[in-house]
Design a protein around this motif. Structure first.
Motif, PDB file in Angstrom:
ATOM      1  N   GLU A 245       0.839  -1.197   0.000  1.00  0.00           N
ATOM      2  CA  GLU A 245       0.000   0.000   0.000  1.00  0.00           C
ATOM      3  C   GLU A 245       0.874   1.247   0.000  1.00  0.00           C
ATOM      4  OE1 GLU A 245      -2.455   1.970  -0.785  1.00  0.00           O
ATOM      5  OE2 GLU A 245      -3.840   0.464   0.055  1.00  0.00           O
ATOM      6  N   PHE A 246       0.274   2.371  -0.367  1.00  0.00           N
ATOM      7  CA  PHE A 246       0.970   3.650  -0.271  1.00  0.00           C
ATOM      8  C   PHE A 246       1.230   3.968   1.197  1.00  0.00           C
ATOM      9  CE2 PHE A 246      -0.854   4.012  -4.511  1.00  0.00           C
ATOM     10  CZ  PHE A 246       0.234   4.520  -5.216  1.00  0.00           C
ATOM     11  N   LEU A 247       2.423   4.469   1.471  1.00  0.00           N
ATOM     12  CA  LEU A 247       2.854   4.654   2.849  1.00  0.00           C
ATOM     13  C   LEU A 247       2.078   5.748   3.564  1.00  0.00           C
ATOM     14  CD1 LEU A 247       6.734   4.348   2.382  1.00  0.00           C
ATOM     15  CD2 LEU A 247       5.029   2.540   2.700  1.00  0.00           C
TER      16      LEU A 247
ATOM     17  N   ALA B  95      10.049   4.664  -4.321  1.00  0.00           N
ATOM     18  CA  ALA B  95       9.458   5.912  -4.803  1.00  0.00           C
ATOM     19  C   ALA B  95       8.554   5.553  -5.972  1.00  0.00           C
ATOM     20  CB  ALA B  95      10.548   6.890  -5.225  1.00  0.00           C
ATOM     21  N   PHE B  96       7.283   5.454  -5.702  1.00  0.00           N
ATOM     22  CA  PHE B  96       6.307   5.004  -6.695  1.00  0.00           C
ATOM     23  C   PHE B  96       5.423   6.181  -7.074  1.00  0.00           C
ATOM     24  CE2 PHE B  96       2.328   2.421  -7.625  1.00  0.00           C
ATOM     25  CZ  PHE B  96       2.799   1.942  -8.834  1.00  0.00           C
ATOM     26  N   GLY B  97       5.513   6.618  -8.307  1.00  0.00           N
ATOM     27  CA  GLY B  97       4.680   7.722  -8.774  1.00  0.00           C
ATOM     28  C   GLY B  97       5.361   9.067  -8.698  1.00  0.00           C
ATOM     29  N   ASP B  98       6.517   9.154  -8.024  1.00  0.00           N
ATOM     30  CA  ASP B  98       7.244  10.419  -7.934  1.00  0.00           C
ATOM     31  C   ASP B  98       8.732  10.102  -7.799  1.00  0.00           C
ATOM     32  OD1 ASP B  98       7.985  13.024  -7.740  1.00  0.00           O
ATOM     33  OD2 ASP B  98       6.935  13.480  -5.877  1.00  0.00           O
ATOM     34  N   THR B  99       9.273   9.473  -8.838  1.00  0.00           N
ATOM     35  CA  THR B  99      10.640   8.971  -8.783  1.00  0.00           C
ATOM     36  C   THR B  99      11.678  10.084  -8.756  1.00  0.00           C
ATOM     37  OG1 THR B  99      10.624   8.782 -11.208  1.00  0.00           O
ATOM     38  CG2 THR B  99      10.029   6.821  -9.944  1.00  0.00           C
TER      39      THR B  99
ATOM     40  N   VAL C 260      11.783   9.659  -2.898  1.00  0.00           N
ATOM     41  CA  VAL C 260      11.302   9.470  -1.531  1.00  0.00           C
ATOM     42  C   VAL C 260      10.355   8.268  -1.515  1.00  0.00           C
ATOM     43  CG1 VAL C 260       9.983  10.457   0.373  1.00  0.00           C
ATOM     44  CG2 VAL C 260      11.501  11.909  -0.988  1.00  0.00           C
ATOM     45  N   PRO C 261      10.591   7.258  -0.668  1.00  0.00           N
ATOM     46  CA  PRO C 261       9.721   6.081  -0.646  1.00  0.00           C
ATOM     47  C   PRO C 261       8.262   6.453  -0.404  1.00  0.00           C
ATOM     48  CG  PRO C 261      11.710   5.660   0.612  1.00  0.00           C
ATOM     49  CD  PRO C 261      11.714   7.133   0.276  1.00  0.00           C
ATOM     50  N   THR C 262       7.385   5.925  -1.243  1.00  0.00           N
ATOM     51  CA  THR C 262       5.958   6.217  -1.132  1.00  0.00           C
ATOM     52  C   THR C 262       5.101   4.959  -1.095  1.00  0.00           C
ATOM     53  OG1 THR C 262       5.751   6.371  -3.540  1.00  0.00           O
ATOM     54  CG2 THR C 262       6.213   8.420  -2.349  1.00  0.00           C
TER      55      THR C 262
ATOM     56  N   SER D 109       0.199 -10.188  12.986  1.00  0.00           N
ATOM     57  CA  SER D 109       0.697  -9.336  11.918  1.00  0.00           C
ATOM     58  C   SER D 109       2.006  -8.655  12.329  1.00  0.00           C
ATOM     59  CB  SER D 109      -0.322  -8.253  11.560  1.00  0.00           C
ATOM     60  OG  SER D 109      -1.475  -8.809  10.974  1.00  0.00           O
ATOM     61  N   ARG D 110       2.791  -8.342  11.322  1.00  0.00           N
ATOM     62  CA  ARG D 110       3.935  -7.467  11.461  1.00  0.00           C
ATOM     63  C   ARG D 110       3.641  -6.217  10.641  1.00  0.00           C
ATOM     64  NH1 ARG D 110       9.362 -11.285  10.767  1.00  0.00           N
ATOM     65  NH2 ARG D 110       9.148 -12.441  12.749  1.00  0.00           N
ATOM     66  N   GLU D 111       3.778  -5.073  11.273  1.00  0.00           N
ATOM     67  CA  GLU D 111       3.469  -3.805  10.624  1.00  0.00           C
ATOM     68  C   GLU D 111       4.751  -3.088  10.217  1.00  0.00           C
ATOM     69  OE1 GLU D 111       0.349  -3.004  10.098  1.00  0.00           O
ATOM     70  OE2 GLU D 111      -0.589  -4.534  11.379  1.00  0.00           O
ATOM     71  N   TYR D 112       4.733  -2.542   8.997  1.00  0.00           N
ATOM     72  CA  TYR D 112       5.842  -1.729   8.510  1.00  0.00           C
ATOM     73  C   TYR D 112       5.250  -0.393   8.065  1.00  0.00           C
ATOM     74  CZ  TYR D 112       8.019  -6.320   8.252  1.00  0.00           C
ATOM     75  OH  TYR D 112       8.472  -7.577   8.549  1.00  0.00           O
TER      76      TYR D 112
END
Length: 270
Positions: A24-26, A226-230, A234-236, A266-269
């Motif tokens: 998912e998006f962060l 960085a997905f959508g704003d390379t 910045v990781p997204t 669950s493990r959450e990130y």
């Protein structure tokens, strides 16, 4: 974009073993695994739309929690078709099933398929599990075996689904056969879910997205990217939650029918 593996009716005392990665998006607001106050559900929660990607039926009863064996998971369907603003959240399907009294098949048959963006929905209880989507796959019961699916049709063989299937057969299912207690095989399961090996260029699926995006999404576990704003780098986006769900069967001291208890960890990130 998510991946789910289900070992269904392979082990007598553990009829369900479900492993899941939620990608998912962060920045999307998310609550971790918890008992919902407004519904009989134990799950994480999408705070933006109110639904969930994976959960079980559970409700407080005095000092205890009651369960009825119902569980559900949903994945989006990746076909290049963008969701529109008037479509309902796919996470509502999970919450509605877990709160319902309908059988898995009856629930699946009454879904307004056109009311949602593309989805793969897996729902079940202790006796029946099935998969349905709104991309031409009618409600179909799962046969006893290992099922691995991601964001295509259930029968699609993507690199990530086949890699997860292979590693589960080699590294996790044999451990469960030795000792089905979650503590015995949990670390091995989370290790397999953390496989970030990308697909070779000749094994990428064609879902209508650019090759670079297909490559980025081709591993079981997606490291923050960085997905959508390379340009900003910045990781997204990435894998945000890893989950293990089981149904445990034990004899009932009162009734002839066995008791089934669900465990969800669950493990959450973030």
């Amino acid at each position: 974009m998510c991946i789910v593996a289900i070992a269904w009716q392979l082990f007598d005392e553990l009829p369900l073993v479900l492993l899941s990665n939620r990608d998912e998006f962060l920045q999307r607001p998310t609550a971790p695994l918890h008992q919902w106050a407004d519904k009989p559900i134990y799950a994480g929660r999408d705070k933006q739309s109110g639904g969930t990607w994976l959960g079980i039926h559970q409700e407080p009863y005095g000092d205890f929690y009651e369960q009825n064996g119902r569980w559900a998971a949903v994945l989006n369907f990746r076909d290049g078709v963008q969701a529109s603003n008037d479509e309902r959240s796919r996470g509502e399907l999970v919450a509605e099933f877990l709160s319902s009294d309908l059988s898995p098949m009856a629930f699946a048959r009454q879904i307004d398929l056109q009311g949602y963006a593309g989805f793969n929905l897996i729902i079940g209880d202790a006796k029946q599990a099935l998969i349905v989507n709104n991309r031409g796959h009618a409600p179909t019961p799962l046969y006893a075996g290992l099922h691995v699916l991601s964001n295509g049709q259930p029968e699609d063989s993507w690199f990530k689904t086949e890699r997860l299937r292979s590693r589960l057969r080699q590294e996790v299912l044999p451990l469960i056969a030795e000792d089905n207690s979650l503590e015995y095989w949990r670390d091995a399961a989370f290790n397999v879910l953390s496989d970030n090996t990308p697909a070779p260029a000749d094994k990428l699926p064609d879902t209508g997205m650019a090759v670079e995006i297909e490559q980025t999404l081709s591993s079981v576990y997606i490291k923050p990217i960085a997905f959508g704003d390379t340009e900003k780098n910045v990781p997204t986006y990435g894998t945000r939650t890893q989950s293990i769900l089981t149904l445990n069967q034990s004899p009932s001291p009162i009734h002839a029918e066995p008791i089934f208890r669900a465990q969800l960890q669950s493990r959450e990130y973030q």
